[in-house]
Design a protein around this motif. Structure first.
Motif, PDB file in Angstrom:
ATOM      1  N   ALA A 184       0.849  -1.193   0.000  1.00  0.00           N
ATOM      2  CA  ALA A 184       0.000   0.000   0.000  1.00  0.00           C
ATOM      3  C   ALA A 184       0.881   1.237   0.000  1.00  0.00           C
ATOM      4  N   HIS A 185       0.527   2.188  -0.846  1.00  0.00           N
ATOM      5  CA  HIS A 185       1.297   3.431  -0.976  1.00  0.00           C
ATOM      6  C   HIS A 185       0.385   4.610  -0.680  1.00  0.00           C
ATOM      7  N   ALA A 186       0.810   5.449   0.248  1.00  0.00           N
ATOM      8  CA  ALA A 186      -0.005   6.597   0.644  1.00  0.00           C
ATOM      9  C   ALA A 186      -0.081   7.620  -0.482  1.00  0.00           C
ATOM     10  N   LEU A 187      -1.281   8.140  -0.709  1.00  0.00           N
ATOM     11  CA  LEU A 187      -1.488   9.199  -1.697  1.00  0.00           C
ATOM     12  C   LEU A 187      -1.543  10.579  -1.052  1.00  0.00           C
ATOM     13  N   GLN A 188      -1.383  10.629   0.273  1.00  0.00           N
ATOM     14  CA  GLN A 188      -1.391  11.888   1.009  1.00  0.00           C
ATOM     15  C   GLN A 188      -0.215  11.919   1.976  1.00  0.00           C
ATOM     16  N   ASP A 189       0.172  13.125   2.363  1.00  0.00           N
ATOM     17  CA  ASP A 189       1.165  13.286   3.413  1.00  0.00           C
ATOM     18  C   ASP A 189       0.492  13.225   4.773  1.00  0.00           C
ATOM     19  N   GLY A 190       1.222  12.694   5.744  1.00  0.00           N
ATOM     20  CA  GLY A 190       0.779  12.752   7.132  1.00  0.00           C
ATOM     21  C   GLY A 190       1.396  13.956   7.810  1.00  0.00           C
ATOM     22  N   VAL A 191       0.662  14.599   8.694  1.00  0.00           N
ATOM     23  CA  VAL A 191       1.154  15.752   9.448  1.00  0.00           C
ATOM     24  C   VAL A 191       1.529  15.277  10.843  1.00  0.00           C
ATOM     25  N   ASN A 192       2.789  15.523  11.233  1.00  0.00           N
ATOM     26  CA  ASN A 192       3.312  14.993  12.493  1.00  0.00           C
ATOM     27  C   ASN A 192       4.014  16.093  13.287  1.00  0.00           C
ATOM     28  N   GLN A 193       4.337  15.761  14.550  1.00  0.00           N
ATOM     29  CA  GLN A 193       4.975  16.730  15.439  1.00  0.00           C
ATOM     30  C   GLN A 193       5.888  16.016  16.428  1.00  0.00           C
TER      31      GLN A 193
END
Length: 220
Positions: A184-193
């Motif tokens: 599976a390949h993500a089509l969106q970025d994840g927002v992290n901190q």
């Protein structure tokens, strides 16, 4: 002679309805009779499975953040609607647990992740279902990551975004057991901190992930 003829007539009249019923039943099968087996044109499959998952982080927008993922595990419920001998629509409800070793400004963080996912895949089944290739979307329903710093707990953010492209192949090794490999390949970025303290927020950055999953399903 008349009595014999009368008895013969009664016997013939009694047998005609049964003979006619049998003939009609053979010529016109009851449309409401549905036999659930592998030869049915439309049928459902259910199963349960477990597996391992590797989540790779392909890109990180912050250069001073280092992320190394650990192998995780999955447990899932299998569902499929099979049409004929060759096609199907497959889905799963997946719970996944994993972890990330992170480093930011010389400080290390032990991040724990948990995710609920649901792939929705079109399946091509060959050799009487012994091999099944599938492709479609994998949806990240809930994805949370967090870590502790002292007595405080902080959110890392999502690891699996909502939209992911997935493809895989499964092999039936015995009649009720299927081994499946899926990517599976993500089509969106994840927002992290990372680096948050009780005095303020930390560094915000984005990640892009992909997954490799290997699982074993028991078809019920």
């Amino acid at each position: 002679m008349g009595r014999v003829r009368y008895i013969a007539t009664v016997v013939v009249l009694a047998l005609l309805p049964a003979m006619g019923t049998r003939a009609v039943a053979q010529e016109y099968p009851n449309p409401f009779m549905f036999e659930y087996n592998t030869q049915s044109r439309v049928r459902t499959e259910w199963g349960v499975g477990v597996g391992g998952v590797y989540t790779g982080i392909g890109s990180v927008s912050a250069k001073d953040v280092v992320l190394n993922t650990r192998l995780g595990f999955q447990g899932y419920l299998d569902m499929a609607l099979v049409v004929g001998h060759y096609f199907g629509i497959e889905s799963k409800i997946i719970y996944e647990k994993g972890g990330i070793d992170a480093e930011y400004k010389g400080k290390r963080y032990d991040i724990s992740t948990s995710t609920f996912e649901m792939p929705l895949l079109l399946s091509l089944r060959l050799w009487d279902g012994a091999v099944r290739a599938n492709a479609g979307m994998q949806f990240g329903l809930i994805s949370n990551g967090g870590y502790t710093d002292g007595r405080e707990s902080y959110m890392f953010g999502i690891v699996t975004p909502t939209w992911n492209l997935a493809m895989g192949v499964g092999v039936r090794v015995v009649p009720n057991v299927v081994v499946e490999l899926r990517y599976a390949h993500a089509l969106q970025d994840g927002v992290n901190q990372l680096g948050a303290t009780n005095k303020g927020a930390g560094l915000d950055f984005t990640t892009r992930t992909h997954k490799v999953m290997l699982g074993v399903s028991l078809i019920l």
